[in-house]
Design a protein around this motif. Structure first.
Motif, PDB file in Angstrom:
ATOM      1  N   VAL A 127      35.048  35.867  35.478  1.00  0.00           N
ATOM      2  CA  VAL A 127      34.475  36.578  36.372  1.00  0.00           C
ATOM      3  C   VAL A 127      35.062  37.897  36.554  1.00  0.00           C
ATOM      4  N   ALA A 128      34.566  39.174  36.691  1.00  0.00           N
ATOM      5  CA  ALA A 128      35.576  40.475  36.592  1.00  0.00           C
ATOM      6  C   ALA A 128      34.838  41.124  37.937  1.00  0.00           C
ATOM      7  N   PHE A 129      35.806  41.234  38.969  1.00  0.00           N
ATOM      8  CA  PHE A 129      35.462  41.998  40.211  1.00  0.00           C
ATOM      9  C   PHE A 129      35.680  43.475  40.119  1.00  0.00           C
ATOM     10  N   GLU A 130      35.134  43.854  41.135  1.00  0.00           N
ATOM     11  CA  GLU A 130      34.837  45.601  41.368  1.00  0.00           C
ATOM     12  C   GLU A 130      36.277  46.070  41.326  1.00  0.00           C
ATOM     13  N   ASP A 131      37.442  45.366  41.802  1.00  0.00           N
ATOM     14  CA  ASP A 131      38.447  46.056  41.918  1.00  0.00           C
ATOM     15  C   ASP A 131      39.556  45.838  40.679  1.00  0.00           C
ATOM     16  N   GLY A 132      38.695  45.325  39.690  1.00  0.00           N
ATOM     17  CA  GLY A 132      39.494  45.281  38.509  1.00  0.00           C
ATOM     18  C   GLY A 132      39.988  43.785  38.221  1.00  0.00           C
ATOM     19  N   ALA A 133      40.195  43.012  39.305  1.00  0.00           N
ATOM     20  CA  ALA A 133      40.858  41.595  39.146  1.00  0.00           C
ATOM     21  C   ALA A 133      39.651  40.738  38.264  1.00  0.00           C
TER      22      ALA A 133
END
Length: 148
Positions: free
Chosen positions: A42-48
């Motif tokens: 899973v890739a989050f919008e903040d880059g995490a």
């Protein structure tokens, strides 16, 4: 007025960029959607990012060409799946040459754009910006394993 010596190079780079862009899945790729998919990342919008090495649940997609459902199932060591009657209704829609899976559950509705779909991979972007990467799930069975 002189032309910039970089203009041909920039034009070539622009053309290569356009040609290399993946326009997403084609209509015939929808044949790959049905079946069992295992979340990998899973890739989050903040880059995490969050990687999943082992999963206790698998996503199952069933559809008839326009509508269907998605449900979570649990694989067993015998190669079967435990499931419930809970299924999330799903509609498959094309908009502006992009494929969207539209879901409704309870009082909420959301969609996921399909970024990649082939025999082994499924990647979607939720309407909240989170990207989910799946791989085709292969059942595991202890019954097929010979231990000596």
């Amino acid at each position: 007025m002189r032309s910039s010596p970089f203009r041909p190079v920039l034009s070539l780079i622009g053309l290569l960029f356009i040609l290399s862009c993946n326009s997403g899945p084609a209509p015939e790729d929808l044949n790959y959607l049905q079946g069992y998919w295992e979340i990998r990342k899973v890739a989050f919008e903040d880059g995490a990012e969050k990687a999943y090495a082992v999963n206790t649940t698998i996503e199952y997609f069933q559809w008839d060409g326009k509508t269907g459902y998605r449900k979570k199932v649990q694989p067993t060591l015998e190669g079967r799946y435990l499931t419930s009657d809970d299924a999330l209704p799903m509609e498959v829609n094309w908009r502006e040459e992009s494929l969207f899976l539209e879901f409704s559950g309870g009082d909420s509705r959301w969609e996921e754009e399909v970024l990649l779909l082939d025999t082994l991979n499924l990647t979607t972007r939720h309407s909240n910006g989170i990207i989910y990467s799946y791989t085709r799930h292969e059942p595991f069975s202890l019954k097929e394993t010979n231990v000596e």
